[in-house]
Design an enzyme around this catalytic site. Structure first.
Site, PDB file in Angstrom:
ATOM      1  N   GLU A 179       0.827  -1.226   0.000  1.00 41.86           N
ATOM      2  CA  GLU A 179       0.000   0.000   0.000  1.00 41.86           C
ATOM      3  C   GLU A 179       0.850   1.259   0.000  1.00 41.86           C
ATOM      4  OE1 GLU A 179      -2.876  -0.305   3.192  1.00 41.86           O
ATOM      5  OE2 GLU A 179      -4.226  -1.423   1.890  1.00 41.86           O
ATOM      6  N   GLU A 377      -5.732  -8.092  -1.351  1.00 45.19           N
ATOM      7  CA  GLU A 377      -6.492  -7.883  -0.114  1.00 45.19           C
ATOM      8  C   GLU A 377      -7.902  -7.467  -0.487  1.00 45.19           C
ATOM      9  OE1 GLU A 377      -4.907  -5.231   2.913  1.00 45.19           O
ATOM     10  OE2 GLU A 377      -2.857  -5.810   2.390  1.00 45.19           O
TER      11      GLU A 377
HETATM   12  P1  P53 Z   1      -7.134  -2.831   9.226  1.00 47.11           P
HETATM   13  C1  P53 Z   1      -5.690   1.849   5.991  1.00 47.11           C
HETATM   14  C2  P53 Z   1      -6.774   1.851   5.123  1.00 47.11           C
HETATM   15  C3  P53 Z   1      -7.035   0.732   4.376  1.00 47.11           C
HETATM   16  C4  P53 Z   1      -6.246  -0.396   4.491  1.00 47.11           C
HETATM   17  O1  P53 Z   1      -6.921  -2.814   7.645  1.00 47.11           O
HETATM   18  C5  P53 Z   1      -5.175  -0.387   5.326  1.00 47.11           C
HETATM   19  C6  P53 Z   1      -4.875   0.750   6.064  1.00 47.11           C
HETATM   20  C7  P53 Z   1      -3.689   0.828   6.926  1.00 47.11           C
HETATM   21  O2  P53 Z   1      -3.951   0.311   8.167  1.00 47.11           O
HETATM   22  O3  P53 Z   1      -4.338  -1.431   5.448  1.00 47.11           O
HETATM   23  C8  P53 Z   1      -4.442  -2.641   4.770  1.00 47.11           C
HETATM   24  O4  P53 Z   1      -6.322  -3.953   9.750  1.00 47.11           O
HETATM   25  C9  P53 Z   1      -3.156  -3.327   5.099  1.00 47.11           C
HETATM   26  C10 P53 Z   1      -3.297  -4.437   6.068  1.00 47.11           C
HETATM   27  C11 P53 Z   1      -4.484  -4.185   6.976  1.00 47.11           C
HETATM   28  C12 P53 Z   1      -5.734  -4.194   6.117  1.00 47.11           C
HETATM   29  O5  P53 Z   1      -5.642  -3.229   5.098  1.00 47.11           O
HETATM   30  O6  P53 Z   1      -6.624  -1.519   9.651  1.00 47.11           O
HETATM   31  O7  P53 Z   1      -2.399  -3.701   3.988  1.00 47.11           O
HETATM   32  O8  P53 Z   1      -2.078  -4.606   6.737  1.00 47.11           O
HETATM   33  O9  P53 Z   1      -4.602  -5.088   8.019  1.00 47.11           O
HETATM   34  C13 P53 Z   1      -7.000  -3.968   6.892  1.00 47.11           C
HETATM   35  O10 P53 Z   1      -8.584  -3.020   9.458  1.00 47.11           O
END
Ligand code: P53
Length: 479
Positions: A179, A377
């Site tokens: 990201e 993801e």
């Molecule tokens: P969490 C911010 C916004 C969208 C995705 O997110 C993000 C983030 C940064 O935290 O991160 C990605 O766990 C990231 C993963 C993360 C996942 O999205 O904050 O690549 O490490 O766990 C979900 O709910």
């Protein structure tokens, strides 16, 4: 059950995690301290605080994650039971170079990933590996200021080279920085730390620092692509973009124009990494702001020669913008944007749920970047309830994933986009990156642990586990 489309033969059906959110074992096998090891727990609306060392009495959830370090064999067996043909994780930089700037890598750390990849291959699961997923060695932050320094470019490329040499026979698909574009808005503590290892001074212009650090990451990434291809021309080395499409709130031309500028701002990262050069508008923007990014002709040549082989991206939600008359320059400020989309629902954490946006995104990226793509993801963070008999009825997660997958399948079957695979977040419950919570769960597999790291670490199958198994068995047809 929804009827989907059969995906092409060899489509990768995966699941994703990241080392720091899952492994735990933060001091095992000579591992050094990463920025994730000194990041306290937060929660929805409560930011995670970064300490400069491990303090007594504080909770650091990444110290245990879900103990994947000691449970990975059991977990991979469950992934295989789901039928997964791919698995995305990251290599913890601090297992390989504990401080980041050693001359020689740490053999115990290298060995751990030998074993992990061998275990995956035992079940014909293709590893997909991110090199840097929010887990830079803390020492690189303290000693050099992260990607504020060219020294760290060398540390990263050395780390990348070590991994390519060691694992190129086991790992074909790689991504450089997770990201990379998730550092485009001001938040405190600023995500520049998570992505680039930068700690800002009071008088720093965060935006100029962000553009400078991102530039050095582009150079590092492009260099890694070239090194990887020299070691093994068969390696596929991608970029990794957080993709949240931005829509104009109305058809007012100013809203549409502003929206286009917002998209340019958020996704210039992909332009540089896929197309090999900076867009013209950005150079004009820097000149207007008086920013000096420090780009050399040698950097430009490296970026041109080391474009990404594929585009890996995360997709969770979409966003909306509205032009405001007090912003005649139409400069995008993400932090000021809280426009809500009246047409889509939101999760308990306020994330806007928009499956159609995934099809739109795939088409947008295909038209702009002309690369194969991989969804690395996509998932739904939610509170899960364990029933008396141990089951978890996560129908909300099944609905989220089925709705999104259907749109991705339409993009392939009806629009002809080149999609290599689908890796939902997350293969198994893990610690949330933004909040540090365990209770914000994403997995197909439930892990018995709470926000304080208490629990039996026992694994169990959620309803979504059986759902995904059937999706994979039907190659995407039974959603
Ligand atoms: P969490 C911010 C916004 C969208 C995705 O997110 C993000 C983030 C940064 O935290 O991160 C990605 O766990 C990231 C993963 C993360 C996942 O999205 O904050 O690549 O490490 O766990 C979900 O709910």
């Amino acid at each position: 059950m929804t009827k989907g489309y059969k995906m092409p033969k060899d489509f990768l059906w995966g699941g994703a995690i990241a080392a720091h959110q899952a492994e735990g074992g933060w001091q095992e096998g000579g591992k050094g301290l990463s920025i994730a090891d000194t990041m306290r727990a937060g929660e929805n609306g409560v930011p995670r605080i970064e300490d400069d060392k491990v303090l007594d009495g504080q909770i650091y959830p990444n110290h245990w994650g879900v103990e994947f370090y000691s449970h990975y064999k059991e977990d991979i067996k469950l992934f295989a039971e789901m039928g997964m043909t791919a698995f995305r994780t990251s290599i913890a930089w601090t297992r390989i170079y504990p401080n980041g700037d050693e001359a020689v890598p740490n053999e115990a750390g290298l060995k751990f990933y030998d074993d992990l990849f061998a275990e995956l291959h035992k079940y014909n699961i293709e590893p997909i590996v991110t090199l840097s997923h929010f887990e830079m060695p803390l020492h690189l932050v303290k000693a050099y200021g992260g990607f504020g320094s060219r020294k760290v470019v060398d540390c990263f490329t050395k780390f990348a080279e070590t991994c390519f040499r060691r694992y190129h026979n086991q790992v074909k698909y790689w991504m450089t920085f997770n990201e990379i574009n998730n550092q485009t808005s001001w938040r405190d503590p600023h995500p520049l730390l998570q992505n680039s290892g930068l700690i800002l001074g009071k008088d720093d212009n965060w935006e100029e620092k962000m553009f400078q650090a991102a530039h050095l990451e582009f150079v590092a990434s492009a260099q890694a692509v070239q090194i990887g291809h020299a070691i093994d021309p068969g390696l596929q080395i991608g970029d990794m973009i957080a993709f949240n499409p931005i829509y104009p709130l109305t058809a007012r031309p100013e809203d549409v124009m502003y929206c286009q500028r917002a998209m340019n701002y958020r996704y210039y990262f992909g332009d540089v990494m896929a197309l090999g050069e900076y867009p013209a508008w950005l150079k004009k923007y820097w000149a207007k702001k008086g920013y000096d990014i420090g780009i050399t002709p040698a950097d430009e040549a490296i970026i041109k020669a080391g474009t990404a082989d594929f585009v890996g991206f995360s997709y969770y939600n979409s966003a909306v913008v509205k032009y405001s008359d007090d912003n005649p320059d139409m400069d995008f400020d993400e932090a000021k944007n809280d426009t809500k989309n009246p047409y889509v629902p939101r999760s308990d954490w306020g994330w806007q749920i928009d499956p159609v946006g995934l099809r739109y995104s795939l088409n947008w990226m295909a038209a702009r970047w002309h690369k194969p793509m991989m969804i690395v993801e996509n998932g739904f963070g939610a509170f899960d309830k364990v029933e008396a008999d141990g089951s978890v009825h996560d129908d909300y997660r099944i609905k989220y994933l089925a709705d999104h997958l259907l749109q991705a399948e339409k993009a392939v079957a009806e629009d002809g986009v080149d999609l290599l695979g689908y890796c939902p977040w997350s293969a198994i419950d893990i610690v949330s990156a933004s909040t540090g919570e365990m209770k914000k769960r994403y997995g197909f597999i439930y892990v018995d642990a709470d926000d304080q790291g208490h629990g039996s670490w026992k694994r169990s199958r959620k309803d979504s586990f059986n759902w995904y198994k059937q999706v994979i068995a039907s190659n995407g047809e039974d959603l």
